[in-house]
Design an enzyme around this catalytic site. Structure first.
Site, PDB file in Angstrom:
ATOM      1  N   TRP A 184      43.396  34.100  42.031  1.00 27.54           N
ATOM      2  CA  TRP A 184      43.925  35.318  41.415  1.00 27.54           C
ATOM      3  C   TRP A 184      45.371  35.074  40.946  1.00 27.54           C
ATOM      4  O   TRP A 184      46.151  34.463  41.671  1.00 27.54           O
ATOM      5  CB  TRP A 184      43.878  36.473  42.431  1.00 27.54           C
ATOM      6  N   ASP A 351      42.608  53.046  32.212  1.00 30.72           N
ATOM      7  CA  ASP A 351      42.107  52.080  33.200  1.00 30.72           C
ATOM      8  C   ASP A 351      41.613  52.828  34.437  1.00 30.72           C
ATOM      9  O   ASP A 351      41.212  53.999  34.369  1.00 30.72           O
ATOM     10  CB  ASP A 351      43.231  51.071  33.520  1.00 30.72           C
ATOM     11  N   ARG A 427      38.513  43.959  48.613  1.00 30.09           N
ATOM     12  CA  ARG A 427      39.241  45.072  47.962  1.00 30.09           C
ATOM     13  C   ARG A 427      38.610  46.410  48.373  1.00 30.09           C
ATOM     14  O   ARG A 427      38.355  47.271  47.554  1.00 30.09           O
ATOM     15  CB  ARG A 427      39.259  44.937  46.436  1.00 30.09           C
ATOM     16  N   ASP A 462      35.002  45.876  34.864  1.00 27.31           N
ATOM     17  CA  ASP A 462      35.674  45.103  35.904  1.00 27.31           C
ATOM     18  C   ASP A 462      34.718  44.744  37.029  1.00 27.31           C
ATOM     19  O   ASP A 462      33.645  45.356  37.179  1.00 27.31           O
ATOM     20  CB  ASP A 462      36.839  45.950  36.449  1.00 27.31           C
ATOM     21  N   MET A 463      35.101  43.788  37.865  1.00 24.86           N
ATOM     22  CA  MET A 463      34.292  43.396  39.026  1.00 24.86           C
ATOM     23  C   MET A 463      35.240  42.711  40.006  1.00 24.86           C
ATOM     24  O   MET A 463      35.608  41.566  39.826  1.00 24.86           O
ATOM     25  CB  MET A 463      33.210  42.433  38.544  1.00 24.86           C
ATOM     26  N   ASN A 464      35.668  43.482  41.005  1.00 28.67           N
ATOM     27  CA  ASN A 464      36.763  42.993  41.840  1.00 28.67           C
ATOM     28  C   ASN A 464      36.365  42.398  43.184  1.00 28.67           C
ATOM     29  O   ASN A 464      37.229  42.098  43.999  1.00 28.67           O
ATOM     30  CB  ASN A 464      37.771  44.126  42.061  1.00 28.67           C
ATOM     31  N   CYS A 500      36.105  41.686  32.939  1.00 30.58           N
ATOM     32  CA  CYS A 500      37.261  41.419  33.769  1.00 30.58           C
ATOM     33  C   CYS A 500      36.755  41.246  35.189  1.00 30.58           C
ATOM     34  O   CYS A 500      35.756  41.844  35.576  1.00 30.58           O
ATOM     35  CB  CYS A 500      38.173  42.647  33.662  1.00 30.58           C
ATOM     36  N   ASP A 522      45.304  38.879  35.684  1.00 30.21           N
ATOM     37  CA  ASP A 522      46.225  39.993  35.948  1.00 30.21           C
ATOM     38  C   ASP A 522      47.658  39.524  35.806  1.00 30.21           C
ATOM     39  O   ASP A 522      48.584  40.329  35.858  1.00 30.21           O
ATOM     40  CB  ASP A 522      46.006  40.540  37.366  1.00 30.21           C
TER      41      ASP A 522
HETATM   42  C1  GLA Z   1      41.639  44.758  38.471  1.00 30.86           C
HETATM   43  C2  GLA Z   1      41.933  44.402  37.033  1.00 30.86           C
HETATM   44  C3  GLA Z   1      43.183  45.112  36.576  1.00 30.86           C
HETATM   45  C4  GLA Z   1      43.016  46.605  36.745  1.00 30.86           C
HETATM   46  C5  GLA Z   1      42.674  46.918  38.187  1.00 30.86           C
HETATM   47  C6  GLA Z   1      42.342  48.380  38.367  1.00 30.86           C
HETATM   48  O1  GLA Z   1      42.568  44.209  39.336  1.00 30.86           O
HETATM   49  O2  GLA Z   1      42.029  43.026  36.875  1.00 30.86           O
HETATM   50  O3  GLA Z   1      43.467  44.795  35.230  1.00 30.86           O
HETATM   51  O4  GLA Z   1      42.007  47.057  35.879  1.00 30.86           O
HETATM   52  O5  GLA Z   1      41.561  46.162  38.639  1.00 30.86           O
HETATM   53  O6  GLA Z   1      41.995  48.686  39.664  1.00 30.86           O
END
Ligand code: GLA
Length: 747
Positions: A184, A351, A427, A462-464, A500, A522
């Site tokens: 990251w 966002d 997360r 997104d996919m965190n 993302c 990021d």
């Molecule tokens: C991730 C994305 C960021 C943002 C956050 C929002 O970390 O990479 O750009 O969108 O989620 O929670």
């Protein structure tokens, strides 16, 4: 063009030839992958008999040329004399697939993805062993070829598949492998290692393609550089666990294979069932890494990204995340949108934080009810007002995940992807089990409903957190994701999708089949981005890079960089702004307006021009126009002269070279301001601060005429600051400074 003559298969385009032959044992021998040649040259690439040596195993005791271990092969197995790594493992037993026949198909063959590719001709080779058939697919595109395999159970009992690669090939030569690793905010660190007898592996085991090891890599012949030498490039059209290896044999053959990672992989194929692997991409150039990148970029731009977005320009966006995080409401967003419109942005992106109880990242994921406290007029009301300002509206989603603190999890805890142990969170979230049809339907219905209601033209997907699913389920998750993306976006091709995963944690060709652009990282610090975007540029075109200008000092590095450099780096991608526009000084507003208008005027070149990494920056070229950048990190005292070398223009043609107007902030000189200002000002005083907010000084303006030949050889740039005060005819560059040059043909 694909031909078959005297047992020799030849895939030939303007950029490469790929040849292999079927030998007397029905084994496929690799002959050549490189510059275009004639089929009649095949004999020159064939290994001479007498291959077996020492204790080697021979397929035929009477024939010393039948030692599989010593041959350059197109595919291999195990237990039959080839001791090198095998691309296939079935039931833990020996495999011995032999040639049965071939077919040449016109045009399209869909890959493992539902998103079909087009163009190219496809050769299908059928191999067989008792109880199983293997189809090797080769598709020839102008600048790259793709390979994948399909395994079919033709027997009466199940087959346990623990490894099935997409391609395997033995290339003669000494190579170095360049691959891209990180984590990251530190994606795409470039690593180069020699490929010798020890196996070099590039693999992801996080459930996604990952920022740890991007699936793409290069094999350069020893001595190859950016602009010279032979380089092979490889990538995989897949977003799950991937594997690639390279290893050199005693005979000097480097075996390269790619496919789904065999780590924990296990699938059972019942009689009659088939398993299709993702598509591997193979590319070649004798013009160094830049030549290879050009071939890869063209392939991606023309055959990977969704048809609607091929060579279609992308809007300059404003994203509210870094400016607002979860702290926004309708009024604040509209006020930001007005400012974004004023500086020249074309798309406003809301966002994270618009749904459920999403005031932080511990709650709400999985829910699609709009947070009316923040957005009393709903997304429809917000989007309508933003469109009324003359901007498009885009929205963030994270559909693959769920928070335990969400209505969705409370209603369907069984929809979360778990194993036999207590859940482990990433997360604060779990993944949804996309292998379940009802989960896929839930996502498709909810996302589609919101897209249509709020007239959304851009989605950040997104996919965190990454998967914990193993084996067959990990693969089924990826296939499930592709189905979801296809069902949502195929009927809405005009929606621009940017994928993302905490930045670039899933930057791969599989996602690019659906999302023409991907959020690289990021980390938007321009100095970090030199490595991140620079690393990506080896394999992916700049039209795929979401690249934003954000605040300084930077949130992830604490580094303070000039606004000009933040712009100059983000220009070489799809430009966006992601900072609190309320905190901009008048001089910064002016500079950003100029940046966006310059970018718009040259957008086609920045997004789709021919890209080159030079010794001191990046360049894009299109017809008779080029833009070249020069980037600096730490400045030295008394730096030497610097040249700008721009190959690729017309040698005899004159070009006007113009530096992009850049200015110096007075305030950054502190007490040194006495060297440049006519009056003695207090470096901490209000006068200097006020002047700093409103006025700037010109810096390093350079204009000249030079022929294409002179530019190829390298023209002189204005000298850099040498410790002797301000001079507008030098580049008074502080650390992390940069310049941009526009090069246009003179009429
Ligand atoms: C991730 C994305 C960021 C943002 C956050 C929002 O970390 O990479 O750009 O969108 O989620 O929670």
């Amino acid at each position: 063009m694909i031909t078959h003559e005297n047992c020799i298969f030849h895939l030939r385009t303007e950029s490469y030839s790929y040849l292999f032959r079927v030998n007397g044992y029905g084994i496929l021998e690799h002959l050549h992958f490189g510059n275009p040649i004639c089929t009649s040259d095949a004999a020159a690439f064939t290994c001479v008999p007498g291959l077996g040596w020492g204790g080697s195993v021979l397929l035929d005791e009477q024939d010393t040329g039948s030692c599989l271990d010593a041959l350059p092969l197109e595919w291999s197995g195990s237990g039959r004399g080839d001791y090198r790594e095998s691309p296939v493992e079935l039931d833990g037993k020996a495999t011995d697939f032999r040639y049965v026949g071939y077919e040449i198909l016109d045009g399209i063959v869909p890959m493992a993805l539902p998103q079909a590719k087009d163009g190219g001709e496809t050769l299908v080779i059928t191999l067989e062993q008792k109880g199983a058939r293997l189809y090797l697919y080769y598709t020839a595109f102008e600048t790259a070829l793709t390979r994948h395999v399909v395994l079919e159970n033709t027997g009466k009992t199940s087959i346990a598949v623990t490894k099935l690669m997409s391609q395997c090939v033995d290339l003669p030569g000494h190579f170095e492998m360049t691959s891209f690793h990180g984590g990251w905010i530190a994606e795409m660190g470039k690593t180069t290692v020699p490929v010798n007898a020890s196996r070099v592996v590039n693999e992801s085991t996080t459930g996604a393609s990952s920022n740890r090891h991007n699936p793409g890599f290069l094999l350069g012949e020893s001595g190859a550089g950016e602009d010279h030498g032979r380089v092979y490039g490889f990538n995989l059209v897949y977003s799950g666990n991937h594997y690639a290896s390279a290893q050199r044999s005693l005979q000097g053959l480097t075996r390269v294979m790619q496919g789904i990672s065999p780590d924990h992989f296990a699938m059972t194929l019942a009689p009659g069932e088939r398993l299709e692997t993702p598509e591997a991409v193979l590319c070649w150039s004798d013009k160094g890494c830049n030549g290879l990148s050009r071939n890869m970029h063209r392939f991606v731009n023309e055959h990977i990204v969704p048809k609607y977005w091929r060579y279609r320009h992308r809007p300059v966006l404003y994203n509210d995340w870094e400016g607002c995080m979860f702290d926004f409401n309708h009024r604040r967003l509209i006020s930001l949108a007005k400012k974004a419109k004023d500086i020249g942005c074309e798309l406003f992106v809301l966002d994270d934080g618009w749904f459920g109880q999403r005031d932080h990242d511990k709650a709400g994921l999985g829910d699609y009810t709009v947070n009316r406290k923040k957005l009393p007029k709903g997304l429809e009301g917000l989007s309508k007002e933003i469109r009324g300002l003359g901007m498009e509206f885009g929205l963030w989603f994270e559909p693959e995940s769920v928070n335990i603190d969400s209505d969705l999890y409370r209603a369907h805890p069984d929809w979360a992807l778990t194993d036999d142990f207590a859940p482990v969170l990433g997360r604060h979230q779990l993944l949804l089990d996309l292998t379940k049809a009802e989960v896929r339907d839930y996502i498709v219905e909810n996302v589609s409903r919101i897209l249509d209601q709020a007239q959304i033209t851009y989605v950040k997907w997104d996919m965190n957190r990454h998967s914990i699913a193993l084996g067959a389920k990990a693969h089924a998750f990826v296939v499930g994701l592709y189905e979801v993306l296809d069902r949502i976006f195929s009927p809405r091709p005009q929606i621009l999708l940017e994928s993302c995963s905490s930045g670039g944690n899933r930057f791969d060709l599989g996602m690019l089949c659906f999302s023409p652009q991907v959020w690289c990282s990021d980390n938007t610090d321009p100095i970090s981005r030199l490595d991140i975007q620079g690393g990506l540029s080896y394999l992916y075109p700049q039209s795929a890079f979401g690249a934003h200008v954000s605040a300084a000092p930077h949130a992830q590095t604490l580094r303070t960089t000039p606004l000009s450099t933040r712009g100059n780096v983000a220009f070489f991608g799809v430009l966006g702004y992601e900072l609190d526009l309320n905190h901009l000084l008048p001089v910064e507003v002016q500079e950003i307006k100029a940046q966006i208008s310059f970018y718009k005027a040259n957008r086609k070149l920045f997004q789709f021009g021919t890209f080159r990494r030079s010794e001191n920056g990046w360049q894009v070229l299109g017809g008779d126009v080029a833009i070249a950048s020069v980037f600096h990190k730490q400045m030295d005292a008394a730096p030497g002269y610097e040249q700008l070398r721009v190959p690729g223009l017309t040698a005899q043609r004159p070009y006007r070279v113009r530096s992009l107007e850049q200015t110096l902030r007075v305030g950054q000189f502190g007490a040194l301001v006495k060297h440049v200002a006519p009056v003695n000002l207090d470096p901490n005083g209000v006068v200097l601060r006020t002047v700093d907010h409103h006025y700037t000084m010109p810096d390093g303006v350079q204009t000249c005429i030079a022929s294409g030949a002179a530019l190829e050889s390298g023209i002189m740039l204005l000298p850099l600051f040498r410790g002797t005060g301000y001079d507008k005819n030098q580049r008074t560059q502080l650390d992390f400074g940069s310049n941009l040059y526009l090069i246009e043909a003179e009429e």
